[in-house]
Design a protein around this motif. Structure first.
Motif, mmCIF file in Angstrom:
data_model
loop_
_atom_site.group_PDB
_atom_site.id
_atom_site.type_symbol
_atom_site.label_atom_id
_atom_site.label_comp_id
_atom_site.label_asym_id
_atom_site.label_seq_id
_atom_site.Cartn_x
_atom_site.Cartn_y
_atom_site.Cartn_z
ATOM 1 N N ASN A 111 54.308 61.238 12.512
ATOM 2 C CA ASN A 111 53.626 62.069 11.520
ATOM 3 C C ASN A 111 54.056 61.752 10.089
ATOM 4 O O ASN A 111 53.775 62.497 9.170
ATOM 5 C CB ASN A 111 53.904 63.560 11.800
ATOM 6 N N VAL A 112 54.732 60.626 9.914
ATOM 7 C CA VAL A 112 55.241 60.258 8.593
ATOM 8 C C VAL A 112 54.332 59.193 7.996
ATOM 9 O O VAL A 112 53.973 58.219 8.661
ATOM 10 C CB VAL A 112 56.689 59.722 8.702
ATOM 11 N N THR A 113 53.926 59.388 6.727
ATOM 12 C CA THR A 113 53.021 58.434 6.090
ATOM 13 C C THR A 113 53.717 57.119 5.769
ATOM 14 O O THR A 113 53.128 56.060 5.812
ATOM 15 C CB THR A 113 52.436 59.035 4.795
ATOM 16 N N LYS A 114 55.000 57.181 5.458
ATOM 17 C CA LYS A 114 55.728 55.959 5.103
ATOM 18 C C LYS A 114 57.168 56.089 5.590
ATOM 19 O O LYS A 114 57.864 57.027 5.241
ATOM 20 C CB LYS A 114 55.688 55.771 3.583
ATOM 21 N N GLU A 115 57.576 55.182 6.427
ATOM 22 C CA GLU A 115 58.930 55.269 6.989
ATOM 23 C C GLU A 115 59.923 54.511 6.123
ATOM 24 O O GLU A 115 59.828 53.304 5.967
ATOM 25 C CB GLU A 115 58.948 54.705 8.415
ATOM 26 N N GLU A 116 60.833 55.234 5.509
ATOM 27 C CA GLU A 116 61.884 54.600 4.724
ATOM 28 C C GLU A 116 63.115 54.402 5.604
ATOM 29 O O GLU A 116 63.308 55.097 6.595
ATOM 30 C CB GLU A 116 62.265 55.470 3.512
ATOM 31 N N SER A 117 63.948 53.450 5.216
ATOM 32 C CA SER A 117 65.129 53.129 6.023
ATOM 33 C C SER A 117 66.077 54.319 6.128
ATOM 34 O O SER A 117 66.769 54.492 7.120
ATOM 35 C CB SER A 117 65.861 51.926 5.420
ATOM 36 N N GLU A 118 66.102 55.161 5.094
ATOM 37 C CA GLU A 118 67.043 56.287 5.085
ATOM 38 C C GLU A 118 66.545 57.509 5.842
ATOM 39 O O GLU A 118 67.294 58.453 6.065
ATOM 40 C CB GLU A 118 67.323 56.717 3.631
ATOM 41 N N LEU A 119 65.241 57.529 6.190
ATOM 42 C CA LEU A 119 64.625 58.770 6.678
ATOM 43 C C LEU A 119 65.307 59.343 7.916
ATOM 44 O O LEU A 119 65.652 60.526 7.952
ATOM 45 C CB LEU A 119 63.139 58.534 6.949
ATOM 46 N N VAL A 120 65.488 58.517 8.940
ATOM 47 C CA VAL A 120 66.064 59.019 10.198
ATOM 48 C C VAL A 120 67.476 59.546 9.953
ATOM 49 O O VAL A 120 67.840 60.628 10.437
ATOM 50 C CB VAL A 120 66.049 57.911 11.281
ATOM 51 N N ASP A 121 68.270 58.808 9.190
ATOM 52 C CA ASP A 121 69.642 59.240 8.891
ATOM 53 C C ASP A 121 69.642 60.580 8.142
ATOM 54 O O ASP A 121 70.421 61.479 8.471
ATOM 55 C CB ASP A 121 70.350 58.173 8.053
ATOM 56 N N MET A 122 68.745 60.725 7.160
ATOM 57 C CA MET A 122 68.695 61.955 6.376
ATOM 58 C C MET A 122 68.257 63.137 7.246
ATOM 59 O O MET A 122 68.800 64.239 7.142
ATOM 60 C CB MET A 122 67.729 61.783 5.191
ATOM 61 N N ARG A 123 67.286 62.896 8.117
ATOM 62 C CA ARG A 123 66.846 63.958 9.031
ATOM 63 C C ARG A 123 67.994 64.427 9.928
ATOM 64 O O ARG A 123 68.152 65.621 10.176
ATOM 65 C CB ARG A 123 65.710 63.430 9.919
ATOM 66 N N GLN A 124 68.769 63.480 10.409
ATOM 67 C CA GLN A 124 69.866 63.844 11.306
ATOM 68 C C GLN A 124 70.933 64.648 10.566
ATOM 69 O O GLN A 124 71.501 65.599 11.115
ATOM 70 C CB GLN A 124 70.450 62.586 11.944
ATOM 71 N N ARG A 125 71.174 64.288 9.318
ATOM 72 C CA ARG A 125 72.160 65.040 8.526
ATOM 73 C C ARG A 125 71.674 66.473 8.271
ATOM 74 O O ARG A 125 72.459 67.424 8.318
ATOM 75 C CB ARG A 125 72.421 64.314 7.210
ATOM 76 N N ILE A 126 70.363 66.610 8.015
ATOM 77 C CA ILE A 126 69.796 67.957 7.807
ATOM 78 C C ILE A 126 69.855 68.745 9.111
ATOM 79 O O ILE A 126 70.174 69.939 9.110
ATOM 80 C CB ILE A 126 68.342 67.852 7.286
ATOM 81 N N PHE A 127 69.566 68.075 10.232
ATOM 82 C CA PHE A 127 69.626 68.748 11.534
ATOM 83 C C PHE A 127 71.019 69.324 11.781
ATOM 84 O O PHE A 127 71.166 70.495 12.150
ATOM 85 C CB PHE A 127 69.248 67.768 12.650
ATOM 86 N N HIS A 128 72.054 68.513 11.575
ATOM 87 C CA HIS A 128 73.417 68.980 11.837
ATOM 88 C C HIS A 128 73.848 70.049 10.825
ATOM 89 O O HIS A 128 74.640 70.941 11.156
ATOM 90 C CB HIS A 128 74.385 67.801 11.852
ATOM 91 N N LEU A 129 73.304 69.976 9.614
ATOM 92 C CA LEU A 129 73.598 70.998 8.603
ATOM 93 C C LEU A 129 73.036 72.365 9.014
ATOM 94 O O LEU A 129 73.719 73.389 8.891
ATOM 95 C CB LEU A 129 72.987 70.580 7.249
ATOM 96 N N LEU A 130 71.791 72.367 9.500
ATOM 97 C CA LEU A 130 71.093 73.631 9.777
ATOM 98 C C LEU A 130 71.213 74.098 11.223
ATOM 99 O O LEU A 130 70.828 75.231 11.537
ATOM 100 C CB LEU A 130 69.610 73.496 9.414
ATOM 101 N N LYS A 131 71.696 73.238 12.123
ATOM 102 C CA LYS A 131 71.787 73.599 13.544
ATOM 103 C C LYS A 131 72.537 74.910 13.716
ATOM 104 O O LYS A 131 73.585 75.116 13.123
ATOM 105 C CB LYS A 131 72.486 72.479 14.324
#
Length: 599
Positions: A322-342
């Motif tokens: 569902n992402v229009t443009k995949e940047e190299s940092e995207l997956v890493d940033m998502r995982q950091r947000i996941f662990h922050l908000l989990k």
């Protein structure tokens, strides 16, 4: 004997009109503490957009179209990579911290995301989606006023924190006279609306914890087990997000996008706006200040909400479908947000008698403003709103819609078309399903059905110029190709773009497109003439449009040509606002003269 229940559609309409009246009473007067938002924030994508928004807010406050004593801010995204509405949220939190230090810990804040370029509704591109006009109110309501009206009850029952919404949707709801919506729980709290499974595939869907009410209610406070972002219908079933209408639904509730949920109908609960309490917002801010610069797009819905609830898992962080443009940092940033908000809770306010409308595309805009009898009744939309116009015909439930415009009594506008901030002369004929915005047409003109015409004032080399974007309302301005040889895949007014260039005597070169040459689209195509007067600009653009319709030649070689992308760089916001103001003053004067004659 129990009082007879008010039909849900009636309750929805009455509650909506009550909110509109309440907001109308606040326009132009100072608000008391706790009566309204402490701060209203609008996000902007760049400095040009920021300036445009600030100018329009200033005009509204001057005209007393907004409640006073409120801090209205426009926060612009940092220069560089696109950061999405999630990144804009983090940036807005940082701006609040800089301006108010720790004082914002006691504020109720409304954050409206309006940082896009509105490529699917280009009459909102120059001045912003949140400033899209609606056929309602005097002065005319724009989306900003409507949002403030629909959320009028929220600040009184909200703990300090931030409510996040988008600029191009409308949420209508009724919760009954004895109930109120409260945003008073820690963590995140989201509104949920009953929707069809098809709608669920393009929205966020809540998987709610099991809960049994003894009776059906308009308002339910629930806990969310997990949040699914644009799931497939298969996954909605797999994760138990699907409900089936039972006996309680026989009362024919006004349910989201479903006019009536009959016994046995499947539905899901979809998202709209959400609230973050101060403590959770501060956690996000601290995280943002640690990472420094964002170099990828973060989605406030997909990347924040999917991390919440006891059933949240890290798998979604690797899903970029569902992402229009995949940047190299995207997956890493998502995982950091996941662990922050989990572990953070996601509370859900289920609004069973509610509707969610999206007005972000030309198709939606035309339908809701000219043909949608439900929204017209619920909001009290008018066919002719604050305008001088002849009576307009209705045809098969469709009406033209005229907003803050002056139309000669001899001109004609076909059903299904919208005219805003324009002047049309006696020999102008507008076909069906057209959008005419910011235009001045005094010469004889026939606008083909499904035409789009939107004029912009430009400041070029210190001189005032004009350009009018013209195309078909069904054209896809976002569709792009990578190579010049593929531009035959683009369509202008339903015709192969390559053929259009032949009609206009334009050559296929890289210079035909503005910006980065890696993405070639109608948005970046330099095909719109620059003229010294507004009327000449419209006449010229109409000629290029009619050349396509009539398969005839119209030479554009002698004109300076701009793309829509470039028009937005050169736009003269002040002149566009002045043009609208002149129309406003003329209509006001005529209304006063009419009142004097009839009194």
């Amino acid at each position: 004997m129990a009082a007879e229940r008010v039909p849900p559609d009636v309750a929805l309409r009455e509650d909506t009109h009550r909110k509109l009246r309440k907001f109308s009473e606040l326009r132009g007067r100072p608000v008391a503490a706790g009566e309204f938002w402490d701060i209203v924030v609008i996000t902007a994508a760049d400095e040009k957009q920021e300036l445009a928004y600030k100018q329009q807010l200033s005009e509204k406050l001057k005209r007393k179209a907004l409640p006073l004593g409120v801090q209205y801010h426009v926060f612009v995204d940092p220069v560089g990579a696109k950061i999405g509405n999630g990144g804009s949220t983090l940036c807005a939190l940082q701006c609040l911290e800089k301006l108010y230090r720790d004082k914002w810990s006691s504020f109720t804040i409304l954050l409206i995301h309006s940082g896009g370029y509105s490529q699917r509704l280009p009459n909102a591109s120059a001045l912003g989606k949140i400033f899209t006009a609606l056929p309602l109110g005097n002065p005319i309501y724009q989306m900003l006023e409507l949002k403030l009206a629909m959320y009028i009850d929220f600040p009184r029952h909200m703990n300090p924190g931030i409510l996040i919404t988008c600029a191009d949707d409308i949420e209508l709801y009724s919760v009954g006279k004895s109930e109120v919506i409260r945003f008073d729980k820690p963590g995140f709290t989201a509104l949920a609306h009953p929707s069809s499974l098809t709608v669920g595939t393009t929205h966020g869907v809540f998987v709610l914890e099991p809960f049994n009410y003894p009776e059906f209610r308009d308002l339910e406070y629930r806990c969310c087990h997990r949040f699914l972002h644009k799931p497939s219908i298969e996954n909605m079933h797999l994760f138990d997000a699907v409900y089936r209408a039972g006996n309680f639904f026989e009362q024919d509730f006004a349910r989201g996008d479903i006019p009536s949920l009959k016994l046995g109908t499947e539905y899901v609960y979809t998202d709209s706006l959400f609230y973050i309490d101060y403590k959770s917002a501060k956690k996000l801010l601290d995280f943002y200040e640690k990472i420094g610069t964002l170099n990828c797009e973060i989605d406030a819905y997909g990347d924040f909400l999917q991390a919440l609830g006891p059933g949240a898992t890290v798998e979604y962080t690797r899903n970029t479908s569902n992402v229009t443009k995949e940047e190299s940092e995207l997956v890493d940033m998502r995982q950091r947000i996941f662990h922050l908000l989990k572990g953070t809770s996601l509370n859900v306010i289920v609004l069973n008698n509610s509707k969610f409308y999206h007005i972000g595309t030309t198709k939606e805009y035309l339908f809701h403003l000219s043909s949608d009898s439900n929204l017209k009744s619920e909001l009290g939309l008018q066919s002719i709103a604050f305008s001088i116009s002849p009576a307009m015909p209705e045809c098969f439930g469709k009406m033209p819609c005229v907003i803050q415009s002056i139309l000669d009594s001899r001109c004609s506008v076909a059903p299904g078309s919208v005219v805003e901030y324009s002047r049309l002369g006696p020999d102008v004929s507008v076909g069906e399903n057209c959008i005419i915005s910011g235009s001045y047409i005094i010469t004889k003109a026939i606008l083909p059905s499904n035409s789009f015409l939107s004029s912009l004032s430009l400041k070029m080399n210190g001189h005032l110029q004009y350009s009018t974007m013209a195309f078909g309302v069904h054209d896809n301005l976002k569709k792009n190709v990578r190579k010049l040889s593929d531009i035959k895949l683009l369509q202008f007014f339903g015709v192969c773009f390559l053929s259009c260039l032949d009609f206009w005597n334009l050559k296929v070169t890289e210079e035909l497109f503005s910006g980065k040459k890696t993405y070639l689209s109608l948005w970046t195509a330099r095909i719109f003439p620059v003229c010294s007067s507004l009327s000449d600009s419209i006449t010229t653009s109409l000629k290029m449009l009619n050349a396509i319709k009539n398969k005839s030649s119209f030479n554009l070689n002698s004109y300076q040509l701009l793309s829509i992308e470039e028009m937005l760089i050169y736009k003269d916001v002040e002149d566009m606002i002045t043009y609208r103001e002149k129309i406003f003053l003329e209509i006001s004067l005529r209304e006063k003269q009419t009142d004097l004659q009839t009194s």
